[in-house]
Design a protein around this motif. Structure first.
Motif, PDB file in Angstrom:
ATOM      1  N   ARG A 312      64.944  37.985 111.200  1.00 35.60           N
ATOM      2  CA  ARG A 312      66.343  38.101 111.568  1.00 35.60           C
ATOM      3  C   ARG A 312      67.107  37.616 110.272  1.00 35.60           C
ATOM      4  N   LEU A 313      67.755  38.932 109.949  1.00 30.68           N
ATOM      5  CA  LEU A 313      68.940  38.758 108.707  1.00 30.68           C
ATOM      6  C   LEU A 313      70.057  38.030 109.187  1.00 30.68           C
ATOM      7  N   MET A 314      70.751  37.193 108.527  1.00 30.04           N
ATOM      8  CA  MET A 314      71.999  36.467 109.073  1.00 30.04           C
ATOM      9  C   MET A 314      73.037  36.364 108.046  1.00 30.04           C
ATOM     10  N   PRO A 315      74.233  36.678 108.296  1.00 31.73           N
ATOM     11  CA  PRO A 315      75.078  36.584 107.005  1.00 31.73           C
ATOM     12  C   PRO A 315      75.443  34.902 106.952  1.00 31.73           C
ATOM     13  N   ALA A 316      75.766  34.850 105.573  1.00 31.41           N
ATOM     14  CA  ALA A 316      76.205  33.451 105.147  1.00 31.41           C
ATOM     15  C   ALA A 316      77.134  32.685 106.028  1.00 31.41           C
ATOM     16  N   VAL A 317      78.191  33.257 106.691  1.00 31.65           N
ATOM     17  CA  VAL A 317      79.253  32.700 107.313  1.00 31.65           C
ATOM     18  C   VAL A 317      78.653  32.426 108.663  1.00 31.65           C
ATOM     19  N   ARG A 318      77.556  32.938 109.119  1.00 34.30           N
ATOM     20  CA  ARG A 318      77.030  32.739 110.471  1.00 34.30           C
ATOM     21  C   ARG A 318      75.398  32.210 110.399  1.00 34.30           C
ATOM     22  N   PRO A 319      74.898  31.448 109.452  1.00 35.78           N
ATOM     23  CA  PRO A 319      73.567  31.550 109.130  1.00 35.78           C
ATOM     24  C   PRO A 319      72.829  30.887 110.271  1.00 35.78           C
ATOM     25  N   GLY A 320      71.462  30.861 109.985  1.00 41.16           N
ATOM     26  CA  GLY A 320      70.295  30.248 110.983  1.00 41.16           C
ATOM     27  C   GLY A 320      69.967  28.794 110.472  1.00 41.16           C
ATOM     28  N   TYR A 321      69.149  28.078 111.059  1.00 41.82           N
ATOM     29  CA  TYR A 321      68.855  26.829 110.548  1.00 41.82           C
ATOM     30  C   TYR A 321      68.129  26.886 109.094  1.00 41.82           C
ATOM     31  N   GLY A 322      67.226  28.109 109.274  1.00 42.09           N
ATOM     32  CA  GLY A 322      66.586  27.996 107.683  1.00 42.09           C
ATOM     33  C   GLY A 322      67.134  29.033 106.869  1.00 42.09           C
ATOM     34  N   PHE A 323      68.360  29.100 106.785  1.00 43.97           N
ATOM     35  CA  PHE A 323      69.172  30.308 105.960  1.00 43.97           C
ATOM     36  C   PHE A 323      68.705  29.786 104.558  1.00 43.97           C
ATOM     37  N   VAL A 324      68.498  31.059 103.864  1.00 47.37           N
ATOM     38  CA  VAL A 324      68.476  30.899 102.100  1.00 47.37           C
ATOM     39  C   VAL A 324      69.428  31.705 101.327  1.00 47.37           C
ATOM     40  N   ALA A 325      69.250  33.116 102.175  1.00 46.84           N
ATOM     41  CA  ALA A 325      70.246  34.021 101.327  1.00 46.84           C
ATOM     42  C   ALA A 325      70.404  34.963 102.457  1.00 46.84           C
ATOM     43  N   GLU A 326      71.434  35.976 102.223  1.00 49.01           N
ATOM     44  CA  GLU A 326      71.730  37.025 103.246  1.00 49.01           C
ATOM     45  C   GLU A 326      70.512  38.141 103.062  1.00 49.01           C
ATOM     46  N   ASP A 327      69.775  38.503 101.761  1.00 43.46           N
ATOM     47  CA  ASP A 327      68.830  39.219 102.064  1.00 43.46           C
ATOM     48  C   ASP A 327      67.394  38.811 102.262  1.00 43.46           C
ATOM     49  N   VAL A 328      67.439  37.444 102.631  1.00 42.60           N
ATOM     50  CA  VAL A 328      66.153  36.803 102.836  1.00 42.60           C
ATOM     51  C   VAL A 328      65.886  36.685 104.341  1.00 42.60           C
ATOM     52  N   PRO A 329      65.313  37.160 105.102  1.00 45.56           N
ATOM     53  CA  PRO A 329      65.088  37.161 106.659  1.00 45.56           C
ATOM     54  C   PRO A 329      64.575  35.574 107.069  1.00 45.56           C
ATOM     55  N   GLU A 330      64.847  35.428 108.109  1.00 44.30           N
ATOM     56  CA  GLU A 330      64.426  34.046 108.658  1.00 44.30           C
ATOM     57  C   GLU A 330      63.500  34.485 109.863  1.00 44.30           C
ATOM     58  N   LEU A 331      62.223  33.729 109.986  1.00 40.59           N
ATOM     59  CA  LEU A 331      61.103  34.010 110.735  1.00 40.59           C
ATOM     60  C   LEU A 331      61.168  33.060 111.926  1.00 40.59           C
ATOM     61  N   SER A 332      61.063  33.744 113.313  1.00 40.10           N
ATOM     62  CA  SER A 332      60.862  32.783 114.509  1.00 40.10           C
ATOM     63  C   SER A 332      59.684  33.312 115.036  1.00 40.10           C
ATOM     64  N   MET A 333      58.615  32.576 115.675  1.00 41.72           N
ATOM     65  CA  MET A 333      57.564  32.802 116.444  1.00 41.72           C
ATOM     66  C   MET A 333      57.319  31.861 117.557  1.00 41.72           C
ATOM     67  N   GLY A 334      56.884  32.448 118.751  1.00 41.12           N
ATOM     68  CA  GLY A 334      56.330  31.728 119.841  1.00 41.12           C
ATOM     69  C   GLY A 334      55.119  32.487 120.402  1.00 41.12           C
TER      70      GLY A 334
END
Length: 400
Positions: A312-334
């Protein structure tokens, strides 16, 4: 379309005389022996040297090759009557028949596109019995073997029975990694005829091949050195399993919500999806997700979903828990509870990371609670490292 060296009726009979040492095939005879295989599929069997040897060992063998001229040469060999020869591709392999399927020499590298390679692996898995074994070799790209080919394959002249003197010459024609192209030129002295054959090979690294195998439902059991080319080739042994990993599409949103519920409730049980949708910090991991961001779903042979992983790509103004940068997607898995502990999570992770690399992502991040030791071990084995944290969670990063 097979290369002329295999398909041309004037060139196919030259293959064995110019490559008489097939000690490289000893490893595959030994794999057949030690695995107890009785039915063997030899894909890309060429002029049939291995297929005939395996038949001599008492195996029931099907040899498949798209080059009819090479199959004609194979049929003329002593013991060839014990082999079933098929002019075709992996699509023509019998379903659920083989204990062992093999691709020797450069066969695994002639599939130049991801789609062709994946389709071939799927057909080979289909051809295997449950738990059947696939064995093949591929050159390690980091050794840059093509740089020594000119010296190794110096022009050679042989007196070929029934043909006369023939000179074979090699030339490298293009290196555009991962593709390497070369040309073989044959000069027939008796007639003055000159025939060329152009070939291209695809070089895949170990991580790429392992992810491709996992994606189609083949569990990597071992990766060995090729005995005849130590340090220069990998021999993969992969076993068929009853589930595979496919790309996620827009219709998989429900599976992503369910996987998120498993991930969010790892400590005390699944969080209701309705509750997830009302929690903006969690809902953003699925809301706004699109297939081009990346995602995979594990399914068994009946189509039952076993788990999912996505980016999931997220913007800096609305990041996820593991946000690093806007061009670095965050991984989720279940992973579904009944499927846990069976390698589903590892496969989802490996396939998704490889797809992200091919999509040009520079890295993938995630957030994991510090006391979630099972998940942490999984991510650390996959190469994630801690780069920060907050509260009771750490941010991990995997550079690609």
């Amino acid at each position: 379309m097979p290369d002329p060296i295999f398909e041309d009726a004037r060139l196919a009979p030259l293959y064995d005389p110019f490559d008489p040492d097939r000690s490289d095939l000893d490893a595959y005879v030994e794999i057949a022996r030690t695995s107890g295989a009785r039915r063997v599929l030899d894909l890309g069997c060429g002029t049939g040297t291995l297929a005939v040897r395996l038949a001599d060992e008492g195996c029931d063998v099907v040899g498949i090759d798209p080059a009819g001229a090479s199959i004609d040469v194979a049929r003329g060999k002593s013991g060839a009557d014990a082999v079933r020869w098929v002019v075709g591709t992996a699509e023509d392999a019998p379903t659920g028949w083989a204990d062992l399927a093999v691709m020797t020499a450069n066969v695994a590298q002639v599939f130049l596109t991801d789609d062709h390679w994946s389709a071939t692996l799927k057909d080979l898995r289909r051809a295997l019995v449950p738990g059947g074994l696939l064995a093949f070799e591929t050159r390690r790209p980091e050794t840059r073997a093509w740089e020594s080919w000119a010296q190794r394959y110096a022009p050679t002249t042989l007196d070929v029975p029934g043909v006369g003197e023939v000179t074979q010459a090699y030339s490298l024609t293009d290196v555009a990694l991962p593709l390497v192209s070369f040309r073989l030129t044959h000069t027939f002295h008796a007639t003055g005829e000159v025939i060329t054959s152009d070939s291209t090979l695809r070089f895949r690294d170990r991580t790429e091949v392992e992810a491709d195998l996992l994606g189609v439902g083949l569990d990597v059991e071992d990766v060995r050195d090729a005995p005849d080319r130590p340090g220069r080739e990998h021999v993969f042994l992969a076993r068929s399993r009853p589930w595979s990993v496919r790309p996620a599409d827009a219709d998989d949103a429900g599976h992503l919500w369910r996987a998120l519920a498993h991930a969010a409730g790892w400590r005390s049980g699944d969080v209701p999806v309705a509750g997830l949708r009302d929690d903006d910090a969690l809902a953003r991991y699925v809301d706004g997700w699109t297939p081009d961001q990346g995602g995979v779903v594990a399914v068994d042979d009946d189509g039952t979903v076993l788990g999912a992983a996505w980016l999931r790509l997220m913007p800096a103004v609305r990041p996820g828990y593991g946000f690093v940068a806007e061009d670095v997607p965050e991984l989720s898995m279940g992973v579904e509870p009944p499927a846990r502990g069976g390698g589903v999570g590892s496969a989802l992770l490996a396939v998704l990371l490889e797809r992200a690399r091919r999509d040009g992502r520079r890295a993938v991040s995630l957030s994991v609670e510090r006391d979630n030791s099972t998940a942490r071990r999984l991510y650390e084995r996959a190469g994630f490292v801690r780069i920060g944290g907050a509260g009771g969670a750490d941010t991990l990063l995997r550079e690609l």
